[in-house]
Motif scaffolding. Structure first.
Motif, PDB file in Angstrom:
ATOM      1  N   SER A 169       0.832  -1.206   0.000  1.00 38.34           N
ATOM      2  CA  SER A 169       0.000   0.000   0.000  1.00 38.34           C
ATOM      3  C   SER A 169       0.864   1.252   0.000  1.00 38.34           C
ATOM      4  O   SER A 169       0.486   2.279  -0.568  1.00 38.34           O
TER       5      SER A 169
ATOM      6  N   GLU B 151      -9.289  -3.877  -4.604  1.00 37.49           N
ATOM      7  CA  GLU B 151      -8.893  -5.016  -3.772  1.00 37.49           C
ATOM      8  C   GLU B 151      -9.761  -6.176  -4.231  1.00 37.49           C
ATOM      9  O   GLU B 151     -10.981  -6.132  -4.069  1.00 37.49           O
TER      10      GLU B 151
ATOM     11  N   ALA C  70     -11.075 -11.424   3.385  1.00 37.74           N
ATOM     12  CA  ALA C  70      -9.993 -10.838   2.597  1.00 37.74           C
ATOM     13  C   ALA C  70      -8.809 -10.581   3.511  1.00 37.74           C
ATOM     14  O   ALA C  70      -8.971 -10.375   4.714  1.00 37.74           O
TER      15      ALA C  70
ATOM     16  N   SER D  15      -4.133  -2.299  -8.763  1.00 39.85           N
ATOM     17  CA  SER D  15      -4.425  -2.847  -7.443  1.00 39.85           C
ATOM     18  C   SER D  15      -3.133  -2.850  -6.647  1.00 39.85           C
ATOM     19  O   SER D  15      -2.044  -2.954  -7.216  1.00 39.85           O
TER      20      SER D  15
ATOM     21  N   TYR E 258      -2.632  -5.222  -4.412  1.00 38.38           N
ATOM     22  CA  TYR E 258      -2.562  -6.584  -3.882  1.00 38.38           C
ATOM     23  C   TYR E 258      -1.608  -7.482  -4.668  1.00 38.38           C
ATOM     24  O   TYR E 258      -1.438  -8.642  -4.324  1.00 38.38           O
TER      25      TYR E 258
ATOM     26  N   GLN F 274     -13.305  -2.257  -1.911  1.00 36.17           N
ATOM     27  CA  GLN F 274     -12.993  -3.351  -0.991  1.00 36.17           C
ATOM     28  C   GLN F 274     -14.013  -4.451  -1.230  1.00 36.17           C
ATOM     29  O   GLN F 274     -15.207  -4.170  -1.336  1.00 36.17           O
TER      30      GLN F 274
ATOM     31  N   GLN G  13     -11.451 -12.649  -2.583  1.00 34.78           N
ATOM     32  CA  GLN G  13     -10.441 -13.613  -2.144  1.00 34.78           C
ATOM     33  C   GLN G  13     -11.084 -14.856  -1.542  1.00 34.78           C
ATOM     34  O   GLN G  13     -12.217 -14.824  -1.070  1.00 34.78           O
TER      35      GLN G  13
ATOM     36  N   ALA H 135      -7.652  -1.652   1.591  1.00 37.08           N
ATOM     37  CA  ALA H 135      -8.214  -1.029   0.391  1.00 37.08           C
ATOM     38  C   ALA H 135      -8.185   0.491   0.491  1.00 37.08           C
ATOM     39  O   ALA H 135      -8.122   1.195  -0.524  1.00 37.08           O
TER      40      ALA H 135
END
Length: 399
Positions: free
Chosen positions: A50, A254, A162, A131, A133, A157, A257, A168
């Motif tokens: 991030s 994000e 997750a 993203s 991630y 998000q 998941q 996010a």
């Protein structure tokens, strides 16, 4: 050689934070014959992603060779898991080899399900979407957010489990601080989409809401990303008032998941529950149906919020309990549900949110109740101190 069979006292699935740390703790405690199954050649410090997306850290400092972080005396099996057979105490690898074990520790992390949102895979291949991630996408996000001067930015998000879901929001706050400093914030429409009733959790909402108001962010609660029109740069958001179509100039996502597919297909997963996460006692982290199986981190169906910060306590609990199990004793160490999310609410301050699995504040320093307030010191700790602690103390099983 493909099709070979080997036995180890302890097999650890996953060479991320949890796998390396728990193996190091076991070695430090004198346990031998440990093997880690991990296919990747690079080890990533994901909490800094991030910061990479927000432009406050270079991507290069998040990566080290996997071989360099392997605990001494632990065998690295560079392969991926095809299936787990707990009834026969075995793990089958994609390369064809079969491992048997006395104790199994499952911590492969979480799977990013990009294809669960129609159009999201295609959007990531365009110049307007990114993203934080995945490392390369975080680098892409950094340049997209830095170069934007006007238009609409959407941050999302996902609903459901997750890894550090609140992350996010982190690049958004850093970007807003940068846009304000460069005089373009007023020319931008910033939208944050969260599935929860509030921005995060009640003990920390006031601090985050203050920053949201300060930056002029439009917050969509109880909302999710339904689909993306990559060619038209439009998202459809689902919320309490029905679908909302929003054109975007930059989209930062994000992704949804779940547990790895091989884990979903195994008998380790919680029966009858989607997601595929490993069933565990939330305190001992032991599987209730297979007494020699343990799980921690994002792949475990624990009651806490999934995050890297929970692993320090989880690896301590699992290492203590596995050592006792190897001696024929019952587990005694217990995990307290601790989780943490350091919200980078500017390019120089952090809201340090520590909480338990009931959403209550759980500060590391109990007498310092104001740790959750926006702080420059917390930013220094998150950005500069924690990465050093991670590489030199956490991965070596010392803290």
């Amino acid at each position: 050689m493909n099709g070979a069979s080997a036995h180890h006292r302890v097999v650890v699935i996953g060479g991320g934070n949890g796998g390396i740390s728990v193996a190091a703790r076991l070695r430090n405690a004198g346990v031998d014959d440990i093997a880690i199954v991990e296919p990747r050649e690079e080890h990533l410090y994901k909490p800094l992603f991030s910061h990479v997306a927000g432009g406050t850290a270079p991507g290069s400092i998040t990566v080290r060779p996997q071989r360099d972080v392997m605990p001494k005396g632990v065998e690295w099996i560079q392969d991926a898991v095809a299936s787990v057979q707990p009834d026969s105490d075995a793990v089958v690898l994609e390369g064809g080899d079969r491992l048997t074990y006395d104790q199994l520790i499952v911590c492969p992390g979480i799977q990013l399900d990009w294809d669960r949102v129609p159009g999201l895979v295609e959007a990531m291949q365009t110049p307007a979407a990114a993203s934080h991630y995945e490392l390369e996408l975080a680098k892409k996000a950094s340049s997209l957010l830095r170069d934007l001067k006007e238009g609409t930015v959407v941050f999302t998000q996902p609903d459901g489990p997750a890894s550090c879901a609140g992350a996010a929001q982190k690049p958004m706050y850093q970007a807003c601080d940068y846009w304000r400093a460069t005089g373009v914030l007023d020319a931008l429409r910033v939208i944050m989409v969260v599935p929860t009733p509030t921005v995060f959790l009640e003990p920390f909402d006031r601090e985050l809401e203050r920053k949201i108001a300060e930056y002029g962010i439009e917050l969509r609660t109880r909302s999710v990303l339904l689909r993306v029109d990559a060619a038209g740069q439009e998202v459809v958001l689902g919320g309490p008032n029905g679908p909302e179509h929003v054109h975007y100039d930059v989209l930062n996502v994000e992704p949804p998941q779940s547990a790895p597919d091989w884990l979903k297909a195994s008998s380790l997963a919680v029966p009858g529950v989607s997601g595929g996460f490993v069933e565990v006692d939330p305190r001992t982290l032991r599987h209730p149906r297979f007494a020699n199986v343990w799980a921690l981190g994002d792949a475990a169906a624990t009651t806490n919020s999934k995050c890297g910060g929970a692993l320090r306590k989880q690896t301590w609990v699992v290492s203590k309990n596995v050592k006792r199990a190897l001696r024929g004793k019952e587990p005694s160490a217990r995990y307290d549900g601790y989780a943490v999310c350091p919200f980078t609410v500017s390019r120089s301050t952090v809201v340090w949110a520590e909480f338990d699995d009931q959403g209550r504040q759980k500060p590391t320093i109990p007498f310092y109740k104001r740790m959750y307030r926006e702080s420059r010191l917390s930013w220094v700790f998150d950005r500069h101190v924690l990465p050093w602690v991670y590489w030199h103390l956490i991965l070596t099983g010392r803290v």
